[in-house]
Design a protein around this motif. Structure first.
Motif, PDB file in Angstrom:
ATOM      1  N   LEU A  65     -42.037 -31.637  -8.149  1.00 53.58           N
ATOM      2  CA  LEU A  65     -42.236 -31.896  -6.726  1.00 53.58           C
ATOM      3  C   LEU A  65     -40.957 -32.365  -6.066  1.00 53.58           C
ATOM      4  N   SER A  66     -40.157 -33.179  -6.781  1.00 52.29           N
ATOM      5  CA  SER A  66     -38.953 -33.737  -6.193  1.00 52.29           C
ATOM      6  C   SER A  66     -37.762 -32.792  -6.298  1.00 52.29           C
ATOM      7  N   LYS A  67     -37.850 -31.762  -7.142  1.00 49.39           N
ATOM      8  CA  LYS A  67     -36.761 -30.819  -7.299  1.00 49.39           C
ATOM      9  C   LYS A  67     -36.629 -29.982  -6.036  1.00 49.39           C
ATOM     10  N   PRO A  68     -35.393 -29.851  -5.488  1.00 42.63           N
ATOM     11  CA  PRO A  68     -35.198 -29.063  -4.277  1.00 42.63           C
ATOM     12  C   PRO A  68     -35.697 -27.628  -4.452  1.00 42.63           C
ATOM     13  N   LYS A  69     -36.393 -27.123  -3.439  1.00 37.61           N
ATOM     14  CA  LYS A  69     -36.911 -25.766  -3.484  1.00 37.61           C
ATOM     15  C   LYS A  69     -35.973 -24.843  -2.726  1.00 37.61           C
ATOM     16  N   ALA A  70     -35.580 -23.731  -3.340  1.00 38.00           N
ATOM     17  CA  ALA A  70     -34.622 -22.805  -2.739  1.00 38.00           C
ATOM     18  C   ALA A  70     -35.308 -21.487  -2.393  1.00 38.00           C
ATOM     19  N   GLU A  71     -34.883 -20.891  -1.275  1.00 38.79           N
ATOM     20  CA  GLU A  71     -35.407 -19.599  -0.842  1.00 38.79           C
ATOM     21  C   GLU A  71     -34.265 -18.790  -0.251  1.00 38.79           C
ATOM     22  N   THR A  72     -34.149 -17.527  -0.635  1.00 42.25           N
ATOM     23  CA  THR A  72     -33.102 -16.648  -0.121  1.00 42.25           C
ATOM     24  C   THR A  72     -33.700 -15.628   0.835  1.00 42.25           C
ATOM     25  N   ILE A  73     -33.040 -15.454   1.979  1.00 38.52           N
ATOM     26  CA  ILE A  73     -33.490 -14.516   3.007  1.00 38.52           C
ATOM     27  C   ILE A  73     -32.341 -13.558   3.290  1.00 38.52           C
ATOM     28  N   VAL A  74     -32.637 -12.254   3.317  1.00 38.35           N
ATOM     29  CA  VAL A  74     -31.613 -11.237   3.507  1.00 38.35           C
ATOM     30  C   VAL A  74     -31.987 -10.333   4.677  1.00 38.35           C
ATOM     31  N   ALA A  75     -30.998 -10.071   5.565  1.00 42.51           N
ATOM     32  CA  ALA A  75     -31.159  -9.098   6.641  1.00 42.51           C
ATOM     33  C   ALA A  75     -30.230  -7.927   6.347  1.00 42.51           C
ATOM     34  N   ASP A  76     -30.773  -6.729   6.273  1.00 38.23           N
ATOM     35  CA  ASP A  76     -29.960  -5.556   5.956  1.00 38.23           C
ATOM     36  C   ASP A  76     -29.503  -4.856   7.242  1.00 38.23           C
ATOM     37  N   SER A  77     -30.195  -3.814   7.628  1.00 35.02           N
ATOM     38  CA  SER A  77     -29.764  -3.022   8.789  1.00 35.02           C
ATOM     39  C   SER A  77     -30.295  -3.561  10.106  1.00 35.02           C
ATOM     40  N   GLN A  78     -31.228  -4.512  10.049  1.00 31.23           N
ATOM     41  CA  GLN A  78     -31.815  -5.078  11.260  1.00 31.23           C
ATOM     42  C   GLN A  78     -31.788  -6.600  11.193  1.00 31.23           C
ATOM     43  N   ALA A  79     -31.573  -7.234  12.361  1.00 29.70           N
ATOM     44  CA  ALA A  79     -31.655  -8.694  12.432  1.00 29.70           C
ATOM     45  C   ALA A  79     -33.106  -9.120  12.233  1.00 29.70           C
ATOM     46  N   ILE A  80     -33.313 -10.281  11.635  1.00 29.90           N
ATOM     47  CA  ILE A  80     -34.669 -10.768  11.389  1.00 29.90           C
ATOM     48  C   ILE A  80     -34.802 -12.211  11.871  1.00 29.90           C
ATOM     49  N   GLU A  81     -36.051 -12.613  12.109  1.00 31.89           N
ATOM     50  CA  GLU A  81     -36.359 -13.972  12.546  1.00 31.89           C
ATOM     51  C   GLU A  81     -37.169 -14.664  11.456  1.00 31.89           C
ATOM     52  N   THR A  82     -36.910 -15.960  11.266  1.00 31.58           N
ATOM     53  CA  THR A  82     -37.690 -16.734  10.306  1.00 31.58           C
ATOM     54  C   THR A  82     -37.826 -18.165  10.799  1.00 31.58           C
ATOM     55  N   THR A  83     -38.822 -18.872  10.265  1.00 27.90           N
ATOM     56  CA  THR A  83     -39.065 -20.265  10.641  1.00 27.90           C
ATOM     57  C   THR A  83     -39.001 -21.137   9.396  1.00 27.90           C
ATOM     58  N   VAL A  84     -38.251 -22.242   9.479  1.00 30.08           N
ATOM     59  CA  VAL A  84     -38.175 -23.213   8.392  1.00 30.08           C
ATOM     60  C   VAL A  84     -38.365 -24.600   8.974  1.00 30.08           C
ATOM     61  N   GLU A  85     -38.585 -25.595   8.098  1.00 26.16           N
ATOM     62  CA  GLU A  85     -38.686 -26.981   8.549  1.00 26.16           C
ATOM     63  C   GLU A  85     -39.680 -27.150   9.699  1.00 26.16           C
ATOM     64  N   THR A  86     -40.870 -26.586   9.555  1.00 19.13           N
ATOM     65  CA  THR A  86     -41.970 -26.695  10.510  1.00 19.13           C
ATOM     66  C   THR A  86     -41.732 -25.866  11.766  1.00 19.13           C
ATOM     67  N   SER A  87     -40.675 -26.157  12.524  1.00 17.84           N
ATOM     68  CA  SER A  87     -40.466 -25.411  13.767  1.00 17.84           C
ATOM     69  C   SER A  87     -39.006 -25.042  14.014  1.00 17.84           C
ATOM     70  N   THR A  88     -38.146 -25.168  13.024  1.00 19.30           N
ATOM     71  CA  THR A  88     -36.763 -24.731  13.178  1.00 19.30           C
ATOM     72  C   THR A  88     -36.705 -23.209  13.070  1.00 19.30           C
ATOM     73  N   GLN A  89     -36.095 -22.584  14.079  1.00 19.05           N
ATOM     74  CA  GLN A  89     -36.023 -21.131  14.132  1.00 19.05           C
ATOM     75  C   GLN A  89     -34.641 -20.662  13.691  1.00 19.05           C
ATOM     76  N   ILE A  90     -34.613 -19.643  12.830  1.00 21.00           N
ATOM     77  CA  ILE A  90     -33.357 -19.045  12.397  1.00 21.00           C
ATOM     78  C   ILE A  90     -33.426 -17.542  12.648  1.00 21.00           C
ATOM     79  N   SER A  91     -32.407 -17.022  13.341  1.00 14.87           N
ATOM     80  CA  SER A  91     -32.262 -15.577  13.520  1.00 14.87           C
ATOM     81  C   SER A  91     -31.088 -15.140  12.665  1.00 14.87           C
ATOM     82  N   LEU A  92     -31.335 -14.238  11.742  1.00 10.02           N
ATOM     83  CA  LEU A  92     -30.304 -13.783  10.803  1.00 10.02           C
ATOM     84  C   LEU A  92     -29.819 -12.408  11.234  1.00 10.02           C
ATOM     85  N   ASN A  93     -28.524 -12.288  11.517  1.00 17.67           N
ATOM     86  CA  ASN A  93     -27.969 -11.030  12.004  1.00 17.67           C
ATOM     87  C   ASN A  93     -27.909  -9.989  10.893  1.00 17.67           C
TER      88      ASN A  93
END
Length: 279
Positions: A65-93
């Motif tokens: 439970l205390s070990k940091p959890k890692a997640e990798t997100i990749v955008a190839d030919s199109q930009a993508i949108e994702t949400t982390v930390e409840t409501s933090t928005q990230i747009s990946l080019n």
């Protein structure tokens, strides 16, 4: 002669045929002797082993439970949108990758970025949001900004709030980078801060471009970064032609139509999808 106090012969077994265990029990009872009881260790060892097992599983669960959890997100030919930390928005080019690590034990949310991303970070006084690239670490607690790693440089453009940027090469830190400010960190760690007149550099996310007496060559370069297409300018006269205008939430064909009519030039696609600009 056989006197009454004579010792009987050894062959007479009547006096020696004795139950020693019974006699010892009678003696202990009469004397009040109490022997210690034998402890059955097997039962207690099983109980102890169970306690150790439960404790071990509990520790394992805690570590998981205390070990940091890692997640990798990749955008190839199109930009993508994702949400982390409840409501933090990230747009990946396009052609970008980020790895998020949620380290709640240390009150941090860490991101490692390769490429470009726009962050709209949730305000949370108890949590620190940190973005790492090859060149810098960006620290925020609630703000909106773009981070672009390209050509060896890392560029941070702030649209709201403020951020802190630290160079990996020199440990130099720039604090309170606010809206309309842009920082460029070079491979040698040198950092430059300037004021931007528009946010064309992040039009891929905001979908708004502003041009003020700029050449077609410069305009096409910025449009390509925002929309992602191939183009070729046909002649030098077209490259140096200038335009003033604003494009807000318009698709690329609508933008080309305005440029074509305003400057009286041809813009069309060839067989492989490349846009040819000019006569």
């Amino acid at each position: 002669m056989n006197h009454n106090n004579d010792i009987p012969p050894v062959s007479d077994r009547r006096l020696f045929d004795i139950d020693t265990d019974l006699e010892w029990a009678r003696f202990k009872a009469a004397a009040g002797i109490c022997e210690p009881k034998t402890i059955k260790f097997a039962r207690y060892w099983k109980a102890a082993a169970s306690i150790v097992l439960v404790a071990g599983l509990g520790l394992l669960g805690y570590n998981q439970l205390s070990k940091p959890k890692a997640e990798t997100i990749v955008a190839d030919s199109q930009a993508i949108e994702t949400t982390v930390e409840t409501s933090t928005q990230i747009s990946l080019n396009r052609n970008s990758k980020l790895t998020c690590t949620d380290n709640r034990k240390n009150g941090q949310f860490n991101v490692y970025l390769e490429g470009e991303a726009y962050f709209d970070v949730e305000k949370n006084p108890g949590r620190t949001f940190m973005i790492d690239t090859k060149g810098v670490t960006v620290t925020v607690r609630g703000t909106s900004f773009d981070v672009c790693e390209a050509g060896g440089n890392t560029t941070i453009t702030v649209t709201s709030g403020n951020v802190e940027v630290k160079s990996h090469a020199t440990d130099q830190t720039v604090q309170n980078l606010t809206r309309g400010k842009q920082l460029v960190c070079h491979p040698d760690g040198k950092m430059e801060v300037k004021t931007v007149d528009n946010f064309n550099c992040i039009a891929w996310k905001l979908h708004k471009l502003e041009f003020n007496d700029q050449t077609v060559e410069d305009i096409m370069r910025q449009l390509q970064a925002a929309y992602g297409f191939k183009y070729r300018i046909a002649d030098q006269a077209t490259k140096s032609a200038k335009l003033t205008g604003t494009f807000d939430q318009q698709d690329i064909k609508a933008v080309f139509n305005v440029i074509s009519q305003t400057l009286d030039i041809d813009i069309a696609q060839d067989a492989d999808g490349t846009w040819i600009v000019g006569k």
